[in-house]
Design a protein around this motif. Structure first.
Motif, PDB file in Angstrom:
ATOM      1  N   GLU A 169      -8.055  11.235  -6.532  1.00 26.73           N
ATOM      2  CA  GLU A 169      -9.240  12.012  -6.171  1.00 26.73           C
ATOM      3  C   GLU A 169     -10.488  11.164  -6.386  1.00 26.73           C
ATOM      4  O   GLU A 169     -11.390  11.146  -5.562  1.00 26.73           O
ATOM      5  N   GLU A 170     -10.512  10.435  -7.498  1.00 25.33           N
ATOM      6  CA  GLU A 170     -11.660   9.577  -7.800  1.00 25.33           C
ATOM      7  C   GLU A 170     -11.870   8.525  -6.702  1.00 25.33           C
ATOM      8  O   GLU A 170     -12.976   8.327  -6.204  1.00 25.33           O
ATOM      9  N   LYS A 171     -10.788   7.860  -6.333  1.00 18.56           N
ATOM     10  CA  LYS A 171     -10.904   6.811  -5.310  1.00 18.56           C
ATOM     11  C   LYS A 171     -11.268   7.401  -3.949  1.00 18.56           C
ATOM     12  O   LYS A 171     -12.059   6.837  -3.194  1.00 18.56           O
ATOM     13  N   ALA A 172     -10.656   8.553  -3.633  1.00 17.62           N
ATOM     14  CA  ALA A 172     -10.909   9.168  -2.327  1.00 17.62           C
ATOM     15  C   ALA A 172     -12.326   9.728  -2.263  1.00 17.62           C
ATOM     16  O   ALA A 172     -12.977   9.685  -1.217  1.00 17.62           O
ATOM     17  N   ALA A 173     -12.812  10.232  -3.396  1.00 15.01           N
ATOM     18  CA  ALA A 173     -14.147  10.832  -3.410  1.00 15.01           C
ATOM     19  C   ALA A 173     -15.230   9.764  -3.269  1.00 15.01           C
ATOM     20  O   ALA A 173     -16.337  10.044  -2.845  1.00 15.01           O
ATOM     21  N   LYS A 202      -6.213   1.849   2.950  1.00 12.64           N
ATOM     22  CA  LYS A 202      -5.850   1.962   1.531  1.00 12.64           C
ATOM     23  C   LYS A 202      -5.178   3.321   1.274  1.00 12.64           C
ATOM     24  O   LYS A 202      -5.463   4.282   1.974  1.00 12.64           O
ATOM     25  N   PRO A 203      -4.353   3.389   0.239  1.00  7.66           N
ATOM     26  CA  PRO A 203      -3.675   4.658  -0.072  1.00  7.66           C
ATOM     27  C   PRO A 203      -4.643   5.836  -0.207  1.00  7.66           C
ATOM     28  O   PRO A 203      -4.368   6.925   0.292  1.00  7.66           O
ATOM     29  N   ASN A 224       0.775  -1.243   0.000  1.00  4.84           N
ATOM     30  CA  ASN A 224       0.000   0.000   0.000  1.00  4.84           C
ATOM     31  C   ASN A 224       0.803   1.288   0.000  1.00  4.84           C
ATOM     32  O   ASN A 224       0.226   2.360  -0.113  1.00  4.84           O
ATOM     33  N   ALA A 225       2.107   1.194   0.133  1.00  6.10           N
ATOM     34  CA  ALA A 225       2.840   2.446   0.340  1.00  6.10           C
ATOM     35  C   ALA A 225       4.204   2.522  -0.338  1.00  6.10           C
ATOM     36  O   ALA A 225       4.954   3.445  -0.080  1.00  6.10           O
ATOM     37  N   VAL A 226       4.529   1.571  -1.184  1.00  6.26           N
ATOM     38  CA  VAL A 226       5.824   1.636  -1.869  1.00  6.26           C
ATOM     39  C   VAL A 226       5.635   2.309  -3.230  1.00  6.26           C
ATOM     40  O   VAL A 226       4.900   1.812  -4.074  1.00  6.26           O
ATOM     41  N   GLY A 273     -11.601   5.726   8.988  1.00  7.53           N
ATOM     42  CA  GLY A 273     -11.173   5.628  10.380  1.00  7.53           C
ATOM     43  C   GLY A 273      -9.880   6.370  10.680  1.00  7.53           C
ATOM     44  O   GLY A 273      -9.315   6.217  11.755  1.00  7.53           O
ATOM     45  N   LEU A 274      -9.415   7.159   9.732  1.00  8.85           N
ATOM     46  CA  LEU A 274      -8.149   7.876   9.919  1.00  8.85           C
ATOM     47  C   LEU A 274      -8.395   9.335  10.291  1.00  8.85           C
ATOM     48  O   LEU A 274      -9.359   9.944   9.841  1.00  8.85           O
TER      49      LEU A 274
END
Lengths: 563, 563
Positions: free
Chosen positions: B368-372, B411-412, A346-348, B380-381
């Motif tokens: 942006e698409e995934k986060a939106a 997830k990222p 998830n972070a590389v 939970g962050l």
């Protein structure tokens, strides 16, 4: 036997696969090894061959996979090594736990019976089936309300992964299965039953997963009755009161089981044992004052002691639980190497992946190289290793992870290193809790899976604990432990050993390379560890319950989304 | 001019690049625009063309990059628009600040003189050069000890990014450069000097970055003398006491400067101004009760008011500082969009890069698409947006970032979204502090750079502040502001404007699309914001100084490594 070499077989039933090894009893040398991945793996979505869906925290397995693993691994050992089956003096098995199987009176899993196979509760519930969390919470509360003394041996909490929460879940949610089940049994004991036709209950699983102790036995009927009056007799109805110590011969290989494995019938079979616990004597940890640290997806810590101590936040303290004659303590970090896997997935950044490809090394190696080039504290980061909750010493699955100290210059390898350090700080927290509770620890021996290949992690472990770190030599410590208990079950007369300590002296070895702390890093890590401790206590002891509130909020949002 | 259209030029010197625009004075329409990325960008490792290393918190620039930006942008404007140079009635520039340049008496940067070029202190120290933090701390303490009233206008703290900490740093660490510097000057004034041959000190930078005020002037000699007796006369030795208001003509374009830009000599040049401040009237914010939020690498918040209020943790309150006749308050987040850039460069997995490439979109768009697609709080962050310290309201550059709530399922895009949210929580903290201090804010208008394209960020801004968010229409608000001040400097007689308010009414516009909060998200964000506040106060007010201790430890480790 006229001077011919003698062997024992150890079979380790893990989460995704089983490993069988053939071991030279005189010195522990592995003559052959074979691995079988379960065809159904961990089942979390639907019942095999059906459209019946499982709940969100479910994790079950297919009992036929276990038998198939026997058939597919053991014959290869004989083939490969070209030894004669007469040279095998014992068979031992270890298994994940608490993995719980409801069966008929002859040991047939209900999942394999047409009438019951469409009920999810008929299936073996794997250790990491977490759907009984609410049952575990209620059992804990009940034990607190009743002042049950056994709670002290388990860090004050009953874990959802253990035996009785899963039994209660069956009772509560499927009376059909509960009533049809003549037996509800640990997978480790079920497998021994399959091999020998003899039903036993091993002390290790009973002590660590089913609230049993040598001095007090099982909880009282009134405790189970307080769960539900119809559960009062759960022990006598579904289990056995008689508990079998480790390293005993519980029976002999039956004709049927011998045929599965292409072995000869009559070979002694040892008491079953949990997989993590089997690894302990195989890592040379068979005396008081030694600590085995098992580095895998999660981290497990086993300490042996002559005396009984109360250690807060443990997973279990069991007399004779691993080595007859000694008290064994289990602590654990519910997240270990899985932090590093999470990071890798998830972070590389893509640029790092490309660099690794160009240099023909894997990303793990690249990151270890970059992270190892840093000094401790150079990143300015400190993390809490709670990506999967905290097992010891906080015993709180609702906690989650934190990283502090980010700047615009923070590099991926710095974050990665902060995760390595955080898991090891978690280990030191456990180590210090033992010491502070009076349990002496003079030696740390490490064993496990993937993380064991991580030199940097082991260096950090040495510098953070300020102890020389020794490494178990075998790749297959759990299976080796099972083979060692098998040699003890066979006994001295048949060329085995009188005790597991004797077996450990001859069959278990350490690598010559050890990890030694250096003065400079030790000091820096002391300062970082004190920052870890401040954050650990602040978020872990409820001064700020942000993690739980955020988790609850997240769960309610997800619940709404699902509807 | 007989009905020919009139234009002014605005040149905006940002952190990584400069932008020049040619603007129709009658309505603000941009006739041409050109961007130039500085060849050396932000220099943080080594002096240009040398192996001389910079300290850990250094950030400098190459003065030749600034002149090159003039040469490479302005001629393109004329070329592209095909207007005649006579149609240009004024030139205005804005610049980052406090960006500090030591020069000779004719304005030559010491960095460009052979004798001095190997001394890092000879170079322009960019606003985000943070190595003078200790000086800032001592200046603040000194001001507190002396009951200096000016402190109140700056949130009680002197920022390491400002003018005097940087001057004192030169004085303390390089007497050669301090003595050789006939002038130490803001880059905004230096650039105007380059264009006109006239040395001025603009009111905006003097007020916001150099402790000057209309009512009290500069701090007393005794204040500077308390820093060091040899600094008593720093104002008269290295600066000027005379301060030039905004929107004045300070001189005319020299022959030399006109040649650089392929313009005609003699064009009026306006007083310099800081880049963020220039954007304010260009975002239609020219009256009391309006707040401009400038979303860029960092976030800046400007509020206009008729009255003087004391607002804690501001970067500055300056009478006439932006709009002559009004008090302007500046607050800021030292980290804004740079959080998102950091994430893009350091934390986006290769798999996401490949997905973006496959779908022929950029990684920003993919994220942006995934986060939106997530609900607020679904991850939970929660994060603290202090990757680059905290400017308002804590005024503490030693703070750094935090993310809490990681799990193995994180997830990222969840991390990315938590960074967006954190920066906006930082904005709400500032917004609330204004309101609580009595400053009315009836309208929020957003302008800025990259983050302005981020729909999700603007949605979050609406839901977190619970205000309708309006957007300035121009892509180039700072440059437009500079062009507007240039039109004011030219004056009504030459076809410009009498006041910046007049210019704002004609030349500045809003987009028709606005962002409106929705009830559900508002509520969820209130809960997340209260978690942010708890963490903000705990780490920000010194209940746990982990961030500072880790930074100090890191700095000492890096110092040792360098030796």
């Amino acid at each position: 036997m006229s001077g011919k070499k003698l062997y024992s077989i150890g079979i380790d039933f893990g989460t995704e696969s089983a490993r069988a090894i053939l071991v030279d009893v005189s010195n522990g040398t592995i003559a052959a090894a074979s691995v079988n991945h379960y065809a159904h793996g961990v089942i979390t979505n639907k019942l095999p061959g059906s459209d019946i869906e499982l709940g969100p925290d479910w994790a079950i397995q297919h009992p036929q996979d276990y038998i198939n693993a026997l058939k597919r691994t053991v014959p290869k050992l004989i083939n490969e090594s070209q030894i004669s089956p007469e040279q095998i003096i014992g068979v031992g098995i270890d298994f994940t736990g608490s993995t719980v199987i409801p069966t008929t009176s002859d040991g047939t899993p209900l999942a394999l019976i047409e009438e019951f196979k469409d009920d999810p509760h008929a299936w073996p519930k794997l250790w990491k089936h977490h759907a009984a969390q609410e049952k575990a919470n209620r059992l804990t509360q009940l034990a607190i309300d009743r002042f049950e003394t056994f709670l002290d041996r388990y860090g004050g909490k009953i874990n959802a992964e253990w035996f009785f929460p899963k039994v209660w879940e069956i009772f509560d949610e499927s009376s059909t299965i509960y009533n049809a089940a003549d037996r509800i049994i640990e997978a480790s004991d079920w497998m021994v039953w399959q091999l020998t036709g003899v039903e036993t209950r091993n002390l290790c699983a009973a002590g660590y997963k089913a609230l049993w102790s040598k001095s007090e036995g099982f909880p009282l009927e009134t405790f189970f009755g307080a769960m539900d009056p119809n559960l009062s007799d759960v022990i006598d109805d579904k289990m056995k009161r008689e508990i079998t110590p480790l390293g005993q011969q519980v029976g002999e290989l039956t004709e049927k089981a011998a045929k599965w494995m292409k072995l000869v019938p009559g070979i002694p079979v040892a008491t079953g044992i949990l997989d993590g616990h089997a690894a302990v004597p195989a890592a040379t940890v068979a005396e008081a004052g030694k600590m085995a640290v098992i580095l895998g997806t999660s981290f497990v810590h086993m300490v042996l002691s002559n005396k009984e101590y109360r250690v807060p936040g443990m997973c279990g303290m069991v007399e004779d639980g691993i080595i007859p004659g000694l008290f064994s303590y289990e602590a654990g970090q519910s997240g270990g190497g899985d932090h590093f896997s999470w990071f890798m997935h998830n972070a590389v950044p893509g640029a790092y992946e490309r660099e690794a490809r160009r240099r023909k090394i894997d990303v793990f190696t690249l990151l270890e190289e970059k992270a190892a080039a840093l000094e401790p504290a150079e990143s300015g980061l400190v993390a809490l290793d709670w990506w999967n909750g905290n097992r010891s010493i906080l015993v709180d699955g609702d906690l989650n992870g934190l990283i502090l100290g980010y700047t615009l210059k923070t590099k991926p390898e710095e974050i990665y290193r902060s995760l390595l350090e955080a898991t090891i700080f978690g280990t030191r927290k456990i180590f210090e809790t033992f010491i502070a509770s009076g349990v002496p620890i003079n030696e740390i021996i490490v064993t496990g899976g993937g993380p064991l290949k991580n030199n940097l992690l082991l260096n950090i472990l040495a510098n953070v604990t300020r102890m020389e770190i020794k490494i178990a030599d075998s790749e297959y410590t759990s299976a080796l432990g099972s083979a060692m208990y098998a040699a003890v079950a066979a006994g001295e007369n048949r060329g085995g050993y009188a005790t597991i300590q004797d077996a450990s002296k001859k069959m278990a070895h350490l690598k010559s390379k050890t990890y030694i702390p250096n003065n400079n890093d030790k000091k820096t890590y002391n300062r970082l560890y004190s920052e870890y401790t401040l954050l650990h206590d602040y978020f872990g002891y409820g001064h700020n319950n942000a993690m739980k509130r955020l988790k609850n909020l997240r769960d309610s949002i997800l619940e709404k989304k699902r509807r």
